[in-house]
Design an enzyme around this catalytic site. Sequence first.
Site, PDB file in Angstrom:
ATOM      1  N   ALA A  22       0.826  -1.207   0.000  1.00  0.00           N
ATOM      2  CA  ALA A  22       0.000   0.000   0.000  1.00  0.00           C
ATOM      3  C   ALA A  22       0.858   1.255   0.000  1.00  0.00           C
ATOM      4  O   ALA A  22       1.933   1.291   0.597  1.00  0.00           O
ATOM      5  CB  ALA A  22      -0.919  -0.009   1.218  1.00  0.00           C
ATOM      6  N   SER A  49      -2.364   2.641   4.085  1.00  0.00           N
ATOM      7  CA  SER A  49      -2.339   1.344   4.765  1.00  0.00           C
ATOM      8  C   SER A  49      -3.047   1.482   6.111  1.00  0.00           C
ATOM      9  O   SER A  49      -2.742   2.402   6.880  1.00  0.00           O
ATOM     10  CB  SER A  49      -0.899   0.891   5.002  1.00  0.00           C
ATOM     11  OG  SER A  49      -0.883  -0.174   5.942  1.00  0.00           O
ATOM     12  N   GLU A  97      -5.764 -12.112   2.388  1.00  0.00           N
ATOM     13  CA  GLU A  97      -4.740 -12.108   3.442  1.00  0.00           C
ATOM     14  C   GLU A  97      -5.289 -12.794   4.682  1.00  0.00           C
ATOM     15  O   GLU A  97      -5.924 -12.148   5.521  1.00  0.00           O
ATOM     16  CB  GLU A  97      -4.324 -10.671   3.795  1.00  0.00           C
ATOM     17  CG  GLU A  97      -3.569  -9.969   2.691  1.00  0.00           C
ATOM     18  CD  GLU A  97      -2.843  -8.720   3.168  1.00  0.00           C
ATOM     19  OE1 GLU A  97      -2.119  -8.140   2.372  1.00  0.00           O
ATOM     20  OE2 GLU A  97      -3.011  -8.333   4.348  1.00  0.00           O
TER      21      GLU A  97
END
Length: 378
Positions: A186, A191, A244
């Site tokens: 990111a 982020s 993720e």
Amino acid sequence: MPKDTKISKEQSIRRTKFVTELIISAAVICAGGCLIKGVADRSQTVGTSPFADVTEVAEIPESTTEAPDPNAVIYDTVSRPLTDIFKGELILVNNYNEYIGGSEDLVSILEMNEQTGRTCFTTVDYSYMLAADAYEPLAQMIEDFYNRTGIDNLTIYGSYRTREYQQELYDAALISEETEDYARVAKPGYSEHESGYAIDFSTIPDYDFNGTGEYAWFAENCWKYGYILRYPEGKEDITEIQYEPWHFRYVGVPHAYYMWKNGITMEEYMELLKEHPYDPTGALHLSFSDDNGKLYEVYYVAADFSADTANIPVPNGVKSTISGNNSDGFIVTVYIGEAPEAEEAPSAPSDEDTDEGSDGDELDDDSSGEDENISEEW
Ligand SMILES: [Zn+2]
């Protein structure tokens, strides 16, 4: 003359009789008049009595249909700086919503583990920080996992990041031969690790966490602790981040529950909340109960960008919390049936599955911090 006298006596009698009749008639008329007047007065009194006001009487049917519900919620107004839009556990940070930050309330995970006597999980070093609200729910979640499985090899390999550190990760990816990494790291400011509300799980000693086997428990139960699996499989087109299994985000119990139960991402949830704006009748609010039967009401309050201060309606006498959404407004969460608290408190995990804490085996705090996981940190 006697005749006259007689006549005059007769006349006198007649006159007297006439006068008498006149008086009686007058009396009768007067009495009747008074009676009529009295009735008239009374009828007039009905119309003008302060106890039966004509206007008020006329409004009765209307006010009956719109009578205020004695149980209706009364809303107070809470003032917050407009910049609070960028604060709170519900801020959405992604490619389109930059994290502003600068006022995080952080704690060191290792320091907190020491303070609370927890040894069933660890992290890289003392610099690994987390939003203060998010620590205890995380620790309880891992503790419950340990009590259930006996597994104590979890380590928090990613947590709060400064923008500078995110810049380093980004620059490193940028100069990397692996352009795939460039696309996956990111940009600085985008982020959610910079918020302190996100963590990455890893395991010692192989530094791999794929969310399978015993570890699948986290994705299924994290909502009880206010966490969500932030980048789920099959939702890549919405999150724009690959699946993720290691990355969890703290949002608070009701919201984590709703997203988990309905299989939606945070992007979808925040969009959904905009369809549930503040409404004094409560009809437009998002109302639901979690699997523990706790009732919640959630609503969106659009920000007025022409003012420095936001006025946010919150229910009187019921516990509620306010979070920014990181773009254009606030989210109010109402904990139906719970008394208000002086300060906003972090959502506590459910009693279910919360066994008493147990000390696991001592772990080696000094992990190697291999670089192979950098591409997994966003
Ligand atoms: Zn992460």
